[in-house]
Design an enzyme around this catalytic site. Structure first.
Site, PDB file in Angstrom:
ATOM      1  N   GLY A   1      -6.771  -1.944  -0.389  1.00  0.00           N
ATOM      2  CA  GLY A   1      -7.966  -2.128   0.352  1.00  0.00           C
ATOM      3  C   GLY A   1      -8.982  -2.784  -0.397  1.00  0.00           C
TER       4      GLY A   1
ATOM      5  N   GLU B   1      -3.494   6.849  -0.065  1.00  0.00           N
ATOM      6  CA  GLU B   1      -4.572   7.705  -0.500  1.00  0.00           C
ATOM      7  C   GLU B   1      -4.279   9.017  -0.246  1.00  0.00           C
ATOM      8  OE1 GLU B   1      -5.662   4.617   3.372  1.00  0.00           O
ATOM      9  OE2 GLU B   1      -5.749   3.935   1.378  1.00  0.00           O
TER      10      GLU B   1
ATOM     11  N   HIS C   1       2.263   7.624   0.761  1.00  0.00           N
ATOM     12  CA  HIS C   1       0.792   6.967   0.807  1.00  0.00           C
ATOM     13  C   HIS C   1      -0.055   7.149  -0.151  1.00  0.00           C
ATOM     14  CE1 HIS C   1      -2.218   4.043   1.698  1.00  0.00           C
ATOM     15  NE2 HIS C   1      -1.201   3.591   2.058  1.00  0.00           N
TER      16      HIS C   1
ATOM     17  N   GLY D   1      -2.484  -3.110   5.934  1.00  0.00           N
ATOM     18  CA  GLY D   1      -3.892  -2.078   6.251  1.00  0.00           C
ATOM     19  C   GLY D   1      -4.267  -2.672   6.878  1.00  0.00           C
TER      20      GLY D   1
ATOM     21  N   ASN E   1      -0.228  -0.166   9.034  1.00  0.00           N
ATOM     22  CA  ASN E   1      -1.695   0.875   8.508  1.00  0.00           C
ATOM     23  C   ASN E   1      -2.640   0.821   9.430  1.00  0.00           C
ATOM     24  OD1 ASN E   1      -1.899   3.911   7.761  1.00  0.00           O
ATOM     25  ND2 ASN E   1      -1.612   3.010   5.859  1.00  0.00           N
ATOM     26  N   TRP E   2      -2.879   1.996  10.405  1.00  0.00           N
ATOM     27  CA  TRP E   2      -3.999   1.381  11.356  1.00  0.00           C
ATOM     28  C   TRP E   2      -5.657   3.112  10.142  1.00  0.00           C
ATOM     29  CZ3 TRP E   2      -3.557   1.075  16.999  1.00  0.00           C
ATOM     30  CH2 TRP E   2      -3.076   0.109  17.672  1.00  0.00           C
ATOM     31  N   LYS E   3      -4.502   3.917   9.484  1.00  0.00           N
ATOM     32  CA  LYS E   3      -5.252   4.098   8.651  1.00  0.00           C
ATOM     33  C   LYS E   3      -6.044   5.450  10.107  1.00  0.00           C
ATOM     34  CE  LYS E   3      -5.446   1.694   4.643  1.00  0.00           C
ATOM     35  NZ  LYS E   3      -6.144   1.281   3.410  1.00  0.00           N
TER      36      LYS E   3
HETATM   37  C1  PEP Z   1      -2.327   0.118   2.793  1.00  0.00           C
HETATM   38  O1  PEP Z   1      -2.912   0.727   3.539  1.00  0.00           O
HETATM   39  O2  PEP Z   1      -1.416   0.127   2.969  1.00  0.00           O
HETATM   40  C2  PEP Z   1      -2.991  -0.716   2.608  1.00  0.00           C
HETATM   41  C3  PEP Z   1      -1.736  -1.653   2.043  1.00  0.00           C
HETATM   42  O3  PEP Z   1      -4.157  -1.387   2.779  1.00  0.00           O
HETATM   43  P1  PEP Z   1      -4.414  -3.045   2.624  1.00  0.00           P
HETATM   44  O4  PEP Z   1      -3.668  -4.257   2.940  1.00  0.00           O
HETATM   45  O5  PEP Z   1      -6.031  -2.529   3.364  1.00  0.00           O
HETATM   46  O6  PEP Z   1      -5.033  -3.240   1.379  1.00  0.00           O
END
Ligand code: PEP
Length: 254
Positions: free
Chosen positions: A176, A100, A98, A237, A10-12
């Protein structure tokens, strides 16, 4: 390795078009020997990068997904992107719900359900996210929260469609933050979700749904997580933004 694992990045809201092209080219090259019947891989770039990334990944086994969608084919919905557009741009997957999006954009189990149903209508495969906050975990209501999110998100989804759905268990406190759930903590919730799917559908359907873990997955913790019985892959992420760390995750830390 008998399962078909599924590792998605997931490049956000990272990666300009040029950066996205560079990352996609590197991944195409370093993941070319990965057997997709053992480990399927996908990247989920920001919408604006999707056409360039799908073009570069043509001829590779790496699939592309979107990070969200609006649940209508088209219309006067300024600023939104439809499942038809996502599909036409070459995506197979779409992340839905998600944390977020739940936290900053007001998504609810009902809106997640509407999106999941609509994505399926357009032959997209939803990656539906569920997971508890730290406060909920500390109160001991993790299973209740996950049950409500999963049951709400899957409302009215028929059994035949479940093979197209991936569930991502992502404890909000681990996203994150660098705080990863222990393999045992993650397995406990994954097994609970599998049991819930068996109750909502049946054992075979539950066994066929891939349940990813997400939350600070890194090259040095992936192997142990993936050794757990009900963990079928990862939604990644931060560590998916660099070709070498995503490669190491796809290769289980090797
Ligand atoms: C995500 O964005 O779904 C995620 C799990 O982020 P991270 O791996 O950075 O915790």
């Amino acid at each position: 390795m008998s399962r078909n694992y599924f590792m998605a990045g997931n490049w956000k809201m990272y990666m300009t078009i040029d950066e996205a092209k560079e990352l996609a080219s590197s991944l195409k090259n370093i993941l070319k020997d990965v057997d997709s019947s053992e480990v399927e891989t996908a990247v989920c770039p920001p919408f604006i990068d999707i056409p360039a990334v799908t073009e570069i990944l043509k001829g590779s086994e790496i699939k592309v997904g979107a990070q969200n969608m609006y649940p209508k084919q088209d219309g006067a919905f300024t600023g939104e992107i439809s499942p038809l557009m996502i599909r036409n741009a070459g995506c197979k997957y779409v992340i839905i719900g998600h944390s977020e999006r739940r936290q900053y954009f007001g998504e609810t189990d009902a809106s997640v359900n509407e999106k999941v149903k609509c994505a399926l209508e357009y032959d997209l495969c939803p990656i539906m996210c569920v997971g508890e906050t730290l406060e909920q975990r500390e109160k001991g209501v993790t299973n209740d929260v996950v049950k409500e999110q999963a049951t709400g998100g899957l409302k009215d989804i028929p059994k035949e469609k479940m093979k197209n759905i991936t569930i991502a268990y992502e404890p909000v406190w681990a996203i994150g933050t660098g705080k990863v759930a222990t393999p045992a903590q993650a397995q406990e919730v994954h097994a609970f979700i599998r049991g819930l799917l068996a109750e909502l559908y049946d054992e075979n359907t539950a066994a066929a749904v891939r349940i990813q873990y997400g939350g600070s997955v890194k090259p040095d913790n992936v192997k142990e997580l993936m050794s757990m019985e009900d963990i079928d892959g990862a939604l990644v992420g931060g560590a998916s933004l660099k070709a070498d760390s995503f490669e190491a995750i796809v290769k289980f830390g090797k």
